[in-house]
Scaffold this active site. Structure first.
Site, PDB file in Angstrom:
ATOM      1  N   TYR A 112     -15.329  18.033 -15.441  1.00  0.00           N
ATOM      2  CA  TYR A 112     -15.824  16.658 -15.373  1.00  0.00           C
ATOM      3  C   TYR A 112     -16.864  16.530 -14.248  1.00  0.00           C
ATOM      4  CZ  TYR A 112     -15.895  11.717 -14.249  1.00  0.00           C
ATOM      5  OH  TYR A 112     -16.299  10.445 -13.954  1.00  0.00           O
ATOM      6  N   ARG A 166       0.851  -1.201   0.000  1.00  0.00           N
ATOM      7  CA  ARG A 166       0.000   0.000   0.000  1.00  0.00           C
ATOM      8  C   ARG A 166       0.889   1.254   0.000  1.00  0.00           C
ATOM      9  NH1 ARG A 166      -1.841   1.734   4.558  1.00  0.00           N
ATOM     10  NH2 ARG A 166      -2.402  -0.302   5.378  1.00  0.00           N
ATOM     11  N   ASP A 192      -6.159  19.822 -13.888  1.00  0.00           N
ATOM     12  CA  ASP A 192      -6.500  18.510 -14.440  1.00  0.00           C
ATOM     13  C   ASP A 192      -6.113  18.533 -15.915  1.00  0.00           C
ATOM     14  OD1 ASP A 192      -7.760  16.330 -15.597  1.00  0.00           O
ATOM     15  OD2 ASP A 192      -9.496  16.421 -14.269  1.00  0.00           O
ATOM     16  N   LYS A 252      -7.465   7.601 -19.321  1.00  0.00           N
ATOM     17  CA  LYS A 252      -7.739   8.178 -20.633  1.00  0.00           C
ATOM     18  C   LYS A 252      -6.503   8.079 -21.542  1.00  0.00           C
ATOM     19  CE  LYS A 252     -11.565   8.790 -18.624  1.00  0.00           C
ATOM     20  NZ  LYS A 252     -11.665   9.638 -17.484  1.00  0.00           N
TER      21      LYS A 252
HETATM   22  C1  LIG Z   1     -11.161  15.398 -17.058  1.00  0.00           C
HETATM   23  C2  LIG Z   1     -11.364  14.247 -16.124  1.00  0.00           C
HETATM   24  N1  LIG Z   1     -10.802  14.276 -14.907  1.00  0.00           N
HETATM   25  C3  LIG Z   1     -10.944  13.255 -14.035  1.00  0.00           C
HETATM   26  C4  LIG Z   1     -11.698  12.141 -14.347  1.00  0.00           C
HETATM   27  C5  LIG Z   1     -11.852  11.032 -13.344  1.00  0.00           C
HETATM   28  O1  LIG Z   1     -11.029   9.973 -13.654  1.00  0.00           O
HETATM   29  P1  LIG Z   1     -11.335   8.415 -13.358  1.00  0.00           P
HETATM   30  O2  LIG Z   1     -12.541   8.052 -14.153  1.00  0.00           O
HETATM   31  O3  LIG Z   1     -10.090   7.734 -13.778  1.00  0.00           O
HETATM   32  O4  LIG Z   1     -11.592   8.301 -11.888  1.00  0.00           O
HETATM   33  C6  LIG Z   1     -12.284  12.062 -15.608  1.00  0.00           C
HETATM   34  C7  LIG Z   1     -13.099  10.876 -15.976  1.00  0.00           C
HETATM   35  O5  LIG Z   1     -13.802  10.880 -16.957  1.00  0.00           O
HETATM   36  C8  LIG Z   1     -12.120  13.141 -16.516  1.00  0.00           C
HETATM   37  O6  LIG Z   1     -12.683  13.132 -17.738  1.00  0.00           O
END
Ligand SMILES: Cc1ncc(COP(=O)(O)O)c(C=O)c1O
Length: 358
Positions: A77, A25, A149, A174
Site C-alpha cells: 500500500y 484515550r 498487513d 476495508k
Molecule cells: C493494505 C492496506 N494497509 C493499510 C492501509 C491504510 O489504512 P487506512 O486507510 O485505514 O489508514 C490501506 C489503505 O488503503 C491498505 O490498503
C-alpha cells in the site's frame, strides 16, 4: 447490542480508585469489546484499535529506535510506503524494500540492526503472494519481529499469527468494517510484553478511534463471513471473465492456477478474495482512463473491501505517493486498474465491465 459509550471520562469511586476505566484515550468499553472480538477472529490474545490503518502502522514503527532496520515488501500500500520513507526514514530508521515472493530474498538483508519484517499478502495492488510461514522461519531465530498487513485477505481467509507472525495489522476501513463508512485500524498479537509496549504507544500518541466507529466495525464483523464468501465467488467469476476479454493484457488474481503464488495462497488462505488488478493490451494511460470513466456499477474511488464494487487507478490514486520509476520497476504500470469486487449481483458486475472495456 454493545452500547456506544460516548464518553471522554469516567466517574471514579475515590481518588486513584477507578472502576476499570479512567479516561477514554486509554480505555473505552465499546473499544474494549471490539479489541476482544478482533483478537478472537485473528486467533490472537490481544487486540488494539487505532483511528486508522496507518495509525496502527505508525504504532508498530514507534517500537523502533534510530539505527534499527526494517525489511519491507517492495509491493505494498502506497500510504505505508509514504509513512516509512517520508516520516520514519528521517528519524533514522533504515528500510530495505525487497521482492518477498521468494522469502529467501530477505536473508542477505538481515543483520544485527534488523528489528522488523513488514509484509502484506496478497499485495496491493499486484496480488503477489508472500509465504508468511517462510518469513517467520527466517526471522524468528534471529529475533526479528514479523508484522503482516492482513487487510486484503481479512481474518476470514487468512490468520497470520497461526503461521508464525508476531503482529497482524488491519485497515478495518476495508473488509472488517465492510460498508465504506468508517476509517479504523487495528493490531492483533499474542505476546503480552509487546502488547503492553504497543498499548503504551496507543495511549501516549492518542490515535484512537471513537466509540461510534468501534460500533460500526463491530457491526461489520457480524457479516464478515457472509460478505467474504460472496466477495470470493464474485471475484472468481470476474477474474475469469476478464481473462477472456480480447482487450485485456494481464489479470492479477491469486486464484489462477498459473499465478506464481497459487500454491502458497492455497496453503495459507481459505479463499482468494475479491481483489484483483489488470492491464489493457493498449498500455497507454488514456486507454485506462477511458475504462475508469466508463463503468456504471463499479464506482471510481479509493479504498476497497466494501459491499459496493470499486474501480481504482493505482498510478494516480492509491499509489501516487510511490515515485514513478519505483512503481514501474515493481510492475505497477501506468495502465494498471485495480478492482475491489463487491457483493452485488455478479451479472451486473460482468455486464458493467464488458461495456466499459469493450
Ligand atoms: C493494505 C492496506 N494497509 C493499510 C492501509 C491504510 O489504512 P487506512 O486507510 O485505514 O489508514 C490501506 C489503505 O488503503 C491498505 O490498503
Amino acid at each position: 447490542m454493545t452500547p456506544i459509550y460516548q464518553t471522554s471520562t469516567y466517574v471514579q469511586s475515590a481518588p486513584g480508585l477507578n472502576k476499570g476505566y479512567e479516561y477514554a484515550r486509554s480505555q473505552n468499553p465499546t473499544r474494549k469489546v471490539l479489541e476482544t472480538a478482533l483478537a478472537h477472529i485473528e486467533n490472537g490474545k490481544h487486540g488494539l484499535c487505532f483511528s486508522s490503518g496507518v495509525a496502527a502502522t505508525d504504532a508498530v514503527l514507534r517500537l523502533l529506535v534510530p539505527g534499527d532496520e526494517v525489511i519491507a515488501a517492495n509491493d505494498m500500500y502506497g500510504g505505508t510506503y509514504r509513512l516509512f520513507t517520508k516520516l520514519f526514514e528521517k528519524m533514522g530508521i533504515k528500510f530495505h524494500f525487497i521482492n518477498m515472493q521468494n522469502a529467501e530474498n530477505i536473508k542477505p538483508y538481515i543483520n544485527a540492526n534488523t528489528k522488523l519484517i513488514w509484509a502484506e499478502t496478497p499485495t496491493n495492488p499486484l496480488m503477489n503472494i508472500i509465504d508468511i510461514a517462510a518469513l517467520a522461519a527466517i526471522g524468528k531465530p534471529k529475533g526479528v519481529l514479523l508484522c503482516v498487513d492482513n487487510t486484503f485477505a481479512s481474518p476470514y481467509l487468512q490468520n497470520p499469527l497461526d503461521l508464525g507472525a508476531d503482529i497482524v495489522l488491519h485497515s478495518a476501513t476495508k473488509y472488517l468494517g465492510g460498508h465504506s463508512d468508517v476509517i479504523h485500524g487495528c493490531l492483533v498479537l499474542n505476546d503480552t510484553v509487546l502488547r503492553d509496549q504497543l498499548y503504551f504507544i496507543q495511549k501516549s500518541v492518542g490515535a484512537v478511534p471513537g466509540p461510534q466507529d468501534c460500533f460500526l466495525v463491530l457491526r461489520g464483523l457480524k457479516t464478515l463471513h457472509v460478505r467474504m464468501d460472496r466477495h470470493c465467488s464474485n471475484g472468481a467469476v470476474i477474474a475469469r471473465m476478464l481473462r477472456d476479454l480480447p482487450a485485456i493484457g494481464q489479470v492479477y488474481w491469486c486464484g489462477f492456477e498459473d499465478h506464481p503464488g497459487y500454491a502458497t495462497a492455497k496453503n495459507q488462505m481459505r479463499g482468494f478474495g475479491g481483489m484483483m488488478s489488470f492491464t489493457l493490451k493498449d498500455d497507454s494511460p488514456e486507454a485506462a482512463l477511458k475504462v475508469l470513466s466508463s463503468t456504471k456499477v463499479f464506482a471510481l474511488a479509493e479504498s476497497l473491501g466494501g459491499v459496493e464494487s470499486l474501480i481504482n487507478h493505482p498510478a494516480t490514486m492509491t499509489h501516487a505517493s510511490i515515485p514513478r520509476e519505483e512503481r514501474i520497476r515493481n510492475g505497477l504500470s501506468d495502465s494498471l486498474i485495480r478492482l475491489s469486487v463487491g457483493i452485488e449481483d455478479v451479472e451486473d458486475l460482468v455486464d458493467d465491465l464488458r461495456q466499459a472495456i469493450g
